[in-house]
Design a protein around this motif. Structure first.
Motif, PDB file in Angstrom:
ATOM      1  N   LEU A   1       0.809  -1.197   0.112  1.00  0.00           N
ATOM      2  CA  LEU A   1       0.157   0.004   0.068  1.00  0.00           C
ATOM      3  C   LEU A   1       0.860   1.285   0.065  1.00  0.00           C
ATOM      4  CD1 LEU A   1      -2.848  -0.858   2.585  1.00  0.00           C
ATOM      5  CD2 LEU A   1      -3.023  -1.106   0.098  1.00  0.00           C
ATOM      6  N   GLY A   2       2.134   1.082   0.272  1.00  0.00           N
ATOM      7  CA  GLY A   2       2.949   2.245   0.261  1.00  0.00           C
ATOM      8  C   GLY A   2       4.381   2.077   0.855  1.00  0.00           C
ATOM      9  N   PRO A   3       5.037   2.702   0.966  1.00  0.00           N
ATOM     10  CA  PRO A   3       6.646   2.557   1.934  1.00  0.00           C
ATOM     11  C   PRO A   3       6.313   1.865   3.049  1.00  0.00           C
ATOM     12  CG  PRO A   3       6.226   5.112   1.453  1.00  0.00           C
ATOM     13  CD  PRO A   3       5.021   4.416   0.881  1.00  0.00           C
ATOM     14  N   PHE A   4       7.202   1.178   3.522  1.00  0.00           N
ATOM     15  CA  PHE A   4       7.178   0.418   4.874  1.00  0.00           C
ATOM     16  C   PHE A   4       7.127   1.738   5.975  1.00  0.00           C
ATOM     17  CE2 PHE A   4      10.099  -2.197   2.216  1.00  0.00           C
ATOM     18  CZ  PHE A   4       9.079  -3.206   2.257  1.00  0.00           C
ATOM     19  N   LYS A   5       6.387   1.597   6.760  1.00  0.00           N
ATOM     20  CA  LYS A   5       5.963   2.643   7.929  1.00  0.00           C
ATOM     21  C   LYS A   5       5.621   1.918   9.173  1.00  0.00           C
ATOM     22  CE  LYS A   5       5.293   6.891   9.039  1.00  0.00           C
ATOM     23  NZ  LYS A   5       6.453   6.802  10.095  1.00  0.00           N
ATOM     24  N   GLY A   6       6.450   2.586  10.307  1.00  0.00           N
ATOM     25  CA  GLY A   6       6.056   1.998  11.721  1.00  0.00           C
ATOM     26  C   GLY A   6       7.361   2.321  12.704  1.00  0.00           C
ATOM     27  N   GLY A   7       7.185   2.360  13.974  1.00  0.00           N
ATOM     28  CA  GLY A   7       8.066   2.965  14.714  1.00  0.00           C
ATOM     29  C   GLY A   7       9.440   2.092  15.251  1.00  0.00           C
ATOM     30  N   LEU A   8      10.283   2.651  15.888  1.00  0.00           N
ATOM     31  CA  LEU A   8      11.431   1.855  16.571  1.00  0.00           C
ATOM     32  C   LEU A   8      11.324   2.030  17.924  1.00  0.00           C
ATOM     33  CD1 LEU A   8      14.117   3.974  14.418  1.00  0.00           C
ATOM     34  CD2 LEU A   8      13.304   1.842  14.096  1.00  0.00           C
ATOM     35  N   ARG A   9      11.224   0.900  18.496  1.00  0.00           N
ATOM     36  CA  ARG A   9      11.221   0.776  20.002  1.00  0.00           C
ATOM     37  C   ARG A   9      12.456   0.347  20.540  1.00  0.00           C
ATOM     38  NH1 ARG A   9       6.596  -3.351  22.756  1.00  0.00           N
ATOM     39  NH2 ARG A   9       5.516  -1.923  21.795  1.00  0.00           N
ATOM     40  N   PHE A  10      12.848   1.032  21.627  1.00  0.00           N
ATOM     41  CA  PHE A  10      14.094   0.777  22.290  1.00  0.00           C
ATOM     42  C   PHE A  10      13.933   0.452  23.717  1.00  0.00           C
ATOM     43  CE2 PHE A  10      16.744   4.535  19.879  1.00  0.00           C
ATOM     44  CZ  PHE A  10      16.711   3.499  18.802  1.00  0.00           C
ATOM     45  N   HIS A  11      13.786  -0.785  23.822  1.00  0.00           N
ATOM     46  CA  HIS A  11      13.406  -1.317  25.425  1.00  0.00           C
ATOM     47  C   HIS A  11      14.336  -2.767  25.451  1.00  0.00           C
ATOM     48  CE1 HIS A  11      10.715  -3.168  28.614  1.00  0.00           C
ATOM     49  NE2 HIS A  11      10.405  -1.896  28.840  1.00  0.00           N
ATOM     50  N   PRO A  12      14.777  -2.912  26.593  1.00  0.00           N
ATOM     51  CA  PRO A  12      15.524  -4.267  26.733  1.00  0.00           C
ATOM     52  C   PRO A  12      14.634  -5.519  26.425  1.00  0.00           C
ATOM     53  CG  PRO A  12      15.123  -3.141  28.925  1.00  0.00           C
ATOM     54  CD  PRO A  12      14.546  -2.186  27.893  1.00  0.00           C
ATOM     55  N   SER A  13      13.452  -5.553  26.210  1.00  0.00           N
ATOM     56  CA  SER A  13      12.489  -6.814  26.128  1.00  0.00           C
ATOM     57  C   SER A  13      12.508  -6.965  24.547  1.00  0.00           C
ATOM     58  CB  SER A  13      11.426  -6.682  26.376  1.00  0.00           C
ATOM     59  OG  SER A  13      10.491  -5.442  25.833  1.00  0.00           O
ATOM     60  N   VAL A  14      13.258  -6.000  23.544  1.00  0.00           N
ATOM     61  CA  VAL A  14      13.032  -6.085  21.985  1.00  0.00           C
ATOM     62  C   VAL A  14      13.638  -7.436  21.730  1.00  0.00           C
ATOM     63  CG1 VAL A  14      13.579  -5.073  20.035  1.00  0.00           C
ATOM     64  CG2 VAL A  14      12.341  -3.765  21.793  1.00  0.00           C
ATOM     65  N   ASN A  15      12.908  -8.067  20.922  1.00  0.00           N
ATOM     66  CA  ASN A  15      13.698  -9.202  20.156  1.00  0.00           C
ATOM     67  C   ASN A  15      13.114  -9.357  18.767  1.00  0.00           C
ATOM     68  OD1 ASN A  15      11.207 -10.818  20.419  1.00  0.00           O
ATOM     69  ND2 ASN A  15      11.929 -11.531  22.593  1.00  0.00           N
ATOM     70  N   LEU A  16      13.169 -10.231  18.028  1.00  0.00           N
ATOM     71  CA  LEU A  16      12.700 -10.419  16.730  1.00  0.00           C
ATOM     72  C   LEU A  16      11.155 -10.676  16.701  1.00  0.00           C
ATOM     73  CD1 LEU A  16      13.168 -10.376  13.570  1.00  0.00           C
ATOM     74  CD2 LEU A  16      13.617 -12.999  13.580  1.00  0.00           C
ATOM     75  N   GLY A  17      10.763 -11.723  17.560  1.00  0.00           N
ATOM     76  CA  GLY A  17       9.332 -12.003  17.690  1.00  0.00           C
ATOM     77  C   GLY A  17       8.492 -10.564  17.953  1.00  0.00           C
ATOM     78  N   ILE A  18       8.989  -9.870  18.843  1.00  0.00           N
ATOM     79  CA  ILE A  18       8.354  -8.885  19.436  1.00  0.00           C
ATOM     80  C   ILE A  18       8.233  -7.731  17.902  1.00  0.00           C
ATOM     81  CG2 ILE A  18       8.386  -6.461  20.754  1.00  0.00           C
ATOM     82  CD1 ILE A  18       8.121  -8.730  22.801  1.00  0.00           C
ATOM     83  N   VAL A  19       9.324  -7.556  17.357  1.00  0.00           N
ATOM     84  CA  VAL A  19       9.139  -6.639  16.256  1.00  0.00           C
ATOM     85  C   VAL A  19       8.433  -7.348  15.074  1.00  0.00           C
ATOM     86  CG1 VAL A  19      10.666  -5.500  14.588  1.00  0.00           C
ATOM     87  CG2 VAL A  19      11.622  -5.898  16.540  1.00  0.00           C
ATOM     88  N   LYS A  20       8.355  -8.473  15.007  1.00  0.00           N
ATOM     89  CA  LYS A  20       7.575  -8.937  13.884  1.00  0.00           C
ATOM     90  C   LYS A  20       6.131  -8.758  14.465  1.00  0.00           C
ATOM     91  CE  LYS A  20       8.762 -12.912  11.766  1.00  0.00           C
ATOM     92  NZ  LYS A  20       9.531 -14.433  11.859  1.00  0.00           N
ATOM     93  N   PHE A  21       5.691  -9.102  15.472  1.00  0.00           N
ATOM     94  CA  PHE A  21       4.246  -8.799  16.033  1.00  0.00           C
ATOM     95  C   PHE A  21       4.162  -7.450  15.866  1.00  0.00           C
ATOM     96  CE2 PHE A  21       3.969  -7.230  20.439  1.00  0.00           C
ATOM     97  CZ  PHE A  21       2.873  -6.060  20.131  1.00  0.00           C
ATOM     98  N   LEU A  22       4.955  -6.431  16.173  1.00  0.00           N
ATOM     99  CA  LEU A  22       4.392  -5.071  15.832  1.00  0.00           C
ATOM    100  C   LEU A  22       4.337  -4.838  14.369  1.00  0.00           C
ATOM    101  CD1 LEU A  22       6.825  -3.811  18.553  1.00  0.00           C
ATOM    102  CD2 LEU A  22       4.421  -3.336  18.751  1.00  0.00           C
ATOM    103  N   GLY A  23       5.355  -5.460  13.576  1.00  0.00           N
ATOM    104  CA  GLY A  23       5.211  -5.124  12.147  1.00  0.00           C
ATOM    105  C   GLY A  23       4.145  -5.629  11.548  1.00  0.00           C
ATOM    106  N   PHE A  24       3.601  -6.810  12.013  1.00  0.00           N
ATOM    107  CA  PHE A  24       2.327  -7.447  11.439  1.00  0.00           C
ATOM    108  C   PHE A  24       1.257  -6.693  11.840  1.00  0.00           C
ATOM    109  CE2 PHE A  24      -0.926 -10.771  11.526  1.00  0.00           C
ATOM    110  CZ  PHE A  24      -0.857 -11.332  10.263  1.00  0.00           C
ATOM    111  N   GLU A  25       1.097  -6.240  12.966  1.00  0.00           N
ATOM    112  CA  GLU A  25      -0.038  -5.407  13.482  1.00  0.00           C
ATOM    113  C   GLU A  25      -0.223  -4.044  12.571  1.00  0.00           C
ATOM    114  OE1 GLU A  25      -2.309  -7.094  16.182  1.00  0.00           O
ATOM    115  OE2 GLU A  25      -2.013  -5.034  16.803  1.00  0.00           O
TER     116      GLU A  25
END
Ligand code: NDP
Length: 448
Positions: free
Chosen positions: A89-113
């Protein structure tokens, strides 16, 4: 929960197999799939064309080392991520999270949402998300700058006004976006304003972007209340978190005549029966970068509770604005018992699946984050429009646009829920409406 449609079950099992150990990503996919049975029965081409499998596989995932030097001279190593999920639908768009809990699974859930959320806004933006396990809390400005510069020294290769446009999220506010933008500008020798959103007002930012997620959340909840002939006026509201989303949700709820009686951070929650003092909260959290314990010092009558759950505080409207899975089944039962009539998600996936079921079964109006917190990314898209046209809009005009967008999202959710046989169910409405738009685009663009 109802069993998945057999086609969807098969696809979900493939997602589980291909993405082991990514519990939050599995949860986000399952939450969408649970709504899609009626859609794939009506439109079998979505299954035949494997549109769903394609949507569950990110277009690109980048993981990188982020070395930097702390104030004591020690070399620190963090891990950086950018998951570019969908650009149909357009260029990839979404935030950056800086938190000790961040891992690939969290970033993928956020990206999917994010894909579905961005589709719901009706604006031309794809979905992506990124971040790092870096914890800015307790770090000096110089340390945060050193980290951001190192992070951008890799990230800059992957982003661009027409490619991928990051913004803030947990742990990434105006200060971090400034350091990231500065380093991007230095490396590329381009003043490419549209490469990041959430910028400061003096250097390409948009009015109302800072307020947009919290304001938009309350505008969405207001539409839900209005659909039942009700309003925020006189309501008791509880908001979890005390970061960017929470603070501006509090501000707009107050403007609409509500009393906000509690908010939280990771050390506990504050109950202030006199109503949260917004100016004090901003001073403590935004200016001093302090803790809620400091709020209580400046506010006799308010208490800091360090055990139990903020969702035990009696309220009419609950706005979870901290982090994923913060509102569990027990919390939902407590909210229902105390008579809450609206729960709207300011955070991404703060409500567990079991808690969502409790709320829906009790006929509580429930807004999923992908609809209710979309005001932030929508205003980021407005920031991109202003950058592209070298323009800067007034506060009033930008807020009007935001309100109109949130009304539009509410209408799309409500009518799609009706169409797919679940009137009043905003989860089904949000998932089906955005899915159909995305799947049609996936089909139209061919096998890419
Ligand atoms: P901030 O970093 O500004 O604030 C986060 C708040 O949540 C802080 O009060 C923090 O407390 C609390 N928090 C974070 N993690 C935890 C945890 N594990 N346990 C308890 N409390 C926690 O972030 P934002 O306000 O920007 O984001 C909040 C939520 O909203 C996130 O889910 C984010 O993805 C979502 N969101 C944000 C948007 C935006 O525009 N900023 C847009 C759409 C969604 P403490 O300071 O103690 O860590």
């Amino acid at each position: 929960m109802a069993a998945l449609d057999p086609h969807l079950q098969e696809i979900y099992e493939v997602v589980l197999r291909r993405n082991p150990g990514e519990a939050e990503f599995h949860q986000a996919v399952l939450e969408v799939f649970e709504s899609l049975g009626p859609v794939v029965r009506k439109r079998p081409e979505y299954v035949e064309s494997r549109a769903l499998e394609r949507m569950c596989e990110p277009e690109r995932q980048v993981i990188f080392r982020v070395p930097w030097i702390d104030d004591s001279g020690r070399i620190e190593i963090n891990r950086g991520f950018r998951v570019e999920f969908s650009s149909v639908l357009g260029p990839f768009k979404g935030g950056l999270r800086f938190h000790p809990s961040v891992n690939l699974g969290i970033v993928k859930f956020l990206g999917f949402e994010q894909i579905f959320k961005n589709a719901l806004t009706g604006m031309p933006i794809g979905g992506g998300k990124g971040g790092s396990d870096f914890d800015p809390k307790g770090r000096s400005n110089r340390e945060v700058m050193a980290f951001c510069q190192s992070f951008m020294t890799e990230l800059y290769r992957h982003i661009g006004e027409y490619t991928d446009v990051p913004a803030g999220d947990i742990g990434v506010g105006g200060r971090e976006i400034g350091y990231l933008f500065g380093q991007y500008k230095r490396i590329t020798n381009l003043y490419e304003s549209g490469v990041l959103t959430g910028k400061g007002l003096g250097w390409g930012g948009s009015r109302v972007r800072k307020e947009a997620t919290g304001y938009g959340l309350v505008f969405f909840a207001q539409e839900m209340l209005r659909a039942r002939g009700d309003s925020f006026d006189g309501k008791r509201v509880v908001v979890s978190g005390s970061g960017n989303v929470a603070i501006y949700a509090v501000e707009m709820a107050l403007q609409l005549g509500a009393t906000v009686v509690a908010c939280s951070d990771s050390s506990g929650y504050v109950v202030d029966e006199g109503g949260i003092d917004l100016e004090l909260l901003k001073q403590v959290k935004e200016v001093d970068r302090g803790r809620l314990a400091d709020y209580v010092v400046g506010r006799p009558g308010a208490t800091l509770v360090t055990e139990g759950s903020i969702w035990d505080v009696v309220c009419d409207v609950a706005l979870p604005c901290a982090t994923q899975n913060e509102l569990d089944e027990d919390a939902a039962i407590s909210l229902v018992k105390h008579g809450a009539s609206v729960v709207a998600e300011g955070a991404n996936m703060p409500t567990t699946r079991a808690a969502t079921r409790v709320l829906l079964d009790a006929d509580v109006l429930f807004a999923p984050g992908k609809a209710a917190n979309a005001g932030g990314v929508a205003t980021s898209a407005l920031e991109m429009q202003q950058n592209a046209s070298r323009d800067s809009w007034t506060h009033e005009y930008t807020q009007d646009r935001l309100e109109g967008i949130m009304r539009g999202i509410h209408e799309r959710c409500a009518s799609s829920a009706d169409e797919f046989g679940a009137p009043g169910n905003y989860v089904v409405g949000a998932n089906t409406s955005s899915f159909v738009q995305l799947a049609d685009a996936v089909l139209a663009l061919g096998v890419i």
